[in-house]
Design a protein around this motif. Structure first.
Motif, mmCIF file in Angstrom:
data_model
loop_
_atom_site.group_PDB
_atom_site.id
_atom_site.type_symbol
_atom_site.label_atom_id
_atom_site.label_comp_id
_atom_site.label_asym_id
_atom_site.label_seq_id
_atom_site.Cartn_x
_atom_site.Cartn_y
_atom_site.Cartn_z
ATOM 1 N N PHE A 93 -1.966 -4.049 -4.969
ATOM 2 C CA PHE A 93 -0.733 -4.701 -4.526
ATOM 3 C C PHE A 93 -0.210 -5.524 -5.692
ATOM 4 N N SER A 94 1.023 -5.279 -6.089
ATOM 5 C CA SER A 94 1.615 -6.102 -7.149
ATOM 6 C C SER A 94 3.013 -6.518 -6.739
ATOM 7 N N VAL A 95 3.373 -7.705 -7.160
ATOM 8 C CA VAL A 95 4.678 -8.252 -6.829
ATOM 9 C C VAL A 95 5.203 -9.029 -8.031
ATOM 10 N N SER A 96 6.480 -8.820 -8.328
ATOM 11 C CA SER A 96 7.135 -9.638 -9.349
ATOM 12 C C SER A 96 8.194 -10.468 -8.637
ATOM 13 N N PHE A 97 8.314 -11.716 -9.039
ATOM 14 C CA PHE A 97 9.180 -12.634 -8.315
ATOM 15 C C PHE A 97 9.849 -13.611 -9.271
ATOM 16 N N LYS A 98 10.831 -14.320 -8.746
ATOM 17 C CA LYS A 98 11.523 -15.358 -9.500
ATOM 18 C C LYS A 98 10.967 -16.711 -9.080
ATOM 19 N N VAL A 99 10.738 -17.584 -10.045
ATOM 20 C CA VAL A 99 10.107 -18.873 -9.775
ATOM 21 C C VAL A 99 11.108 -19.923 -9.286
ATOM 22 N N PHE A 100 12.220 -20.078 -9.955
ATOM 23 C CA PHE A 100 13.129 -21.179 -9.672
ATOM 24 C C PHE A 100 13.726 -21.174 -8.266
ATOM 25 N N PRO A 101 13.991 -20.015 -7.645
ATOM 26 C CA PRO A 101 14.488 -20.062 -6.261
ATOM 27 C C PRO A 101 13.502 -20.710 -5.280
ATOM 28 N N LEU A 102 12.210 -20.758 -5.627
ATOM 29 C CA LEU A 102 11.223 -21.388 -4.752
ATOM 30 C C LEU A 102 11.557 -22.859 -4.509
ATOM 31 N N LEU A 103 12.207 -23.493 -5.469
ATOM 32 C CA LEU A 103 12.586 -24.896 -5.329
ATOM 33 C C LEU A 103 13.643 -25.093 -4.243
ATOM 34 N N LYS A 104 14.355 -24.016 -3.902
ATOM 35 C CA LYS A 104 15.418 -24.080 -2.892
ATOM 36 C C LYS A 104 15.024 -23.357 -1.602
ATOM 37 N N HIS A 105 13.728 -23.238 -1.343
ATOM 38 C CA HIS A 105 13.197 -22.552 -0.162
ATOM 39 C C HIS A 105 13.667 -21.110 -0.078
ATOM 40 N N ARG A 106 13.699 -20.437 -1.229
ATOM 41 C CA ARG A 106 14.042 -19.017 -1.285
ATOM 42 C C ARG A 106 12.910 -18.286 -1.996
ATOM 43 N N ILE A 107 12.533 -17.151 -1.461
ATOM 44 C CA ILE A 107 11.558 -16.286 -2.110
ATOM 45 C C ILE A 107 12.308 -15.031 -2.538
ATOM 46 N N VAL A 108 12.425 -14.829 -3.841
ATOM 47 C CA VAL A 108 13.114 -13.660 -4.374
ATOM 48 C C VAL A 108 12.062 -12.761 -5.017
ATOM 49 N N LEU A 109 11.821 -11.623 -4.380
ATOM 50 C CA LEU A 109 10.841 -10.653 -4.870
ATOM 51 C C LEU A 109 11.605 -9.522 -5.548
ATOM 52 N N ASN A 110 11.440 -9.413 -6.853
ATOM 53 C CA ASN A 110 12.134 -8.358 -7.594
ATOM 54 C C ASN A 110 11.582 -6.987 -7.240
ATOM 55 N N ALA A 111 10.261 -6.873 -7.184
ATOM 56 C CA ALA A 111 9.637 -5.584 -6.891
ATOM 57 C C ALA A 111 8.291 -5.800 -6.209
ATOM 58 N N ILE A 112 8.033 -4.977 -5.202
ATOM 59 C CA ILE A 112 6.737 -4.952 -4.541
ATOM 60 C C ILE A 112 6.210 -3.534 -4.664
ATOM 61 N N SER A 113 4.984 -3.409 -5.142
ATOM 62 C CA SER A 113 4.364 -2.098 -5.304
ATOM 63 C C SER A 113 3.038 -2.088 -4.553
ATOM 64 N N LEU A 114 2.813 -1.031 -3.796
ATOM 65 C CA LEU A 114 1.598 -0.890 -3.014
ATOM 66 C C LEU A 114 1.046 0.508 -3.227
ATOM 67 N N LYS A 115 -0.233 0.593 -3.658
ATOM 68 C CA LYS A 115 -0.853 1.897 -3.931
ATOM 69 C C LYS A 115 -2.191 1.992 -3.206
ATOM 70 N N ASN A 116 -2.503 3.208 -2.750
ATOM 71 C CA ASN A 116 -3.801 3.510 -2.140
ATOM 72 C C ASN A 116 -4.173 2.486 -1.073
ATOM 73 N N SER A 117 -3.338 2.374 -0.068
ATOM 74 C CA SER A 117 -3.535 1.347 0.945
ATOM 75 C C SER A 117 -3.444 1.935 2.343
ATOM 76 N N LYS A 118 -4.095 1.241 3.284
ATOM 77 C CA LYS A 118 -4.031 1.653 4.688
ATOM 78 C C LYS A 118 -4.263 0.440 5.566
ATOM 79 N N GLY A 119 -3.805 0.535 6.792
ATOM 80 C CA GLY A 119 -4.024 -0.591 7.681
ATOM 81 C C GLY A 119 -3.478 -0.350 9.061
ATOM 82 N N ASP A 120 -3.930 -1.176 9.986
ATOM 83 C CA ASP A 120 -3.478 -1.147 11.371
ATOM 84 C C ASP A 120 -2.817 -2.500 11.644
ATOM 85 N N PHE A 121 -1.491 -2.522 11.533
ATOM 86 C CA PHE A 121 -0.767 -3.775 11.684
ATOM 87 C C PHE A 121 -0.799 -4.290 13.123
ATOM 88 N N GLY A 122 -0.928 -3.402 14.086
ATOM 89 C CA GLY A 122 -1.036 -3.838 15.477
ATOM 90 C C GLY A 122 -2.235 -4.743 15.675
#
Length: 163
Positions: A93-122
């Motif tokens: 799992f990898s994520v790239s994000f912007k730091v400064f928006p965190l100061l304004k209660h914003r999470i800005v994720l530029n890219a989320i990458s997920l490889k070889n993963s599985k799960g039961d969200f229920g």
């Protein structure tokens, strides 16, 4: 008179330059410290123990790689139930994000990458909801809402279900 004005200007310039150099050195020190394997291992252990407490499930993290200030990568993240059932396995799992928006209660994720993963969200959501029902309304009323923005999602060899 001009000489005093020039001396004051030089003094202000020296103070500003000193402050700028201090900020740059502090930024570089934080970056270097976060690259140390022992620090990343400590972060990994803290993440696992915090999630274990919040989810009331076993959580293990293979490796965390922090590329300060804007990228985080996690390998072999596993959440298992009390019955030893795997709720979520994230191979990478990898994520790239912007730091400064965190100061304004914003999470800005530029890219989320997920490889070889599985799960039961229920099952995972059931586990979370049973724990979160204990939180009082007073605690949730005091929090400021966060705005989340995701610009890119990439999934590779993933299987998830929700029942």
């Amino acid at each position: 008179m001009k000489i005093e004005g020039i001396n004051i200007a030089k003094g202000i310039a020296k103070v500003l330059l000193g402050a700028l150099i201090t900020v740059v050195i502090l930024f570089l020190l934080i970056k270097i410290v976060l690259l140390l394997p022992s620090v990343q291992n400590r972060i990994k252990n803290k993440v696992a123990s915090t999630l274990h407490e919040k989810l009331n499930s076993e959580v293990s993290v293979g490796k965390i790689d922090v590329k300060f200030p804007k990228k985080l990568s996690i390998d072999e993240f596993v959440v298992t139930s009390e019955k030893k059932d795997t709720l979520v396995f994230l191979g990478n799992f990898s994520v790239s994000f912007k730091v400064f928006p965190l100061l304004k209660h914003r999470i800005v994720l530029n890219a989320i990458s997920l490889k070889n993963s599985k799960g039961d969200f229920g099952k995972l959501f059931d586990q979370i909801s049973s724990e979160s029902s204990e939180i009082s309304n007073k605690e949730t009323a005091k929090t400021t809402p966060w705005e989340v923005e995701v610009n890119s999602l990439k999934f590779e060899t993933c299987y998830f279900e929700y029942r």
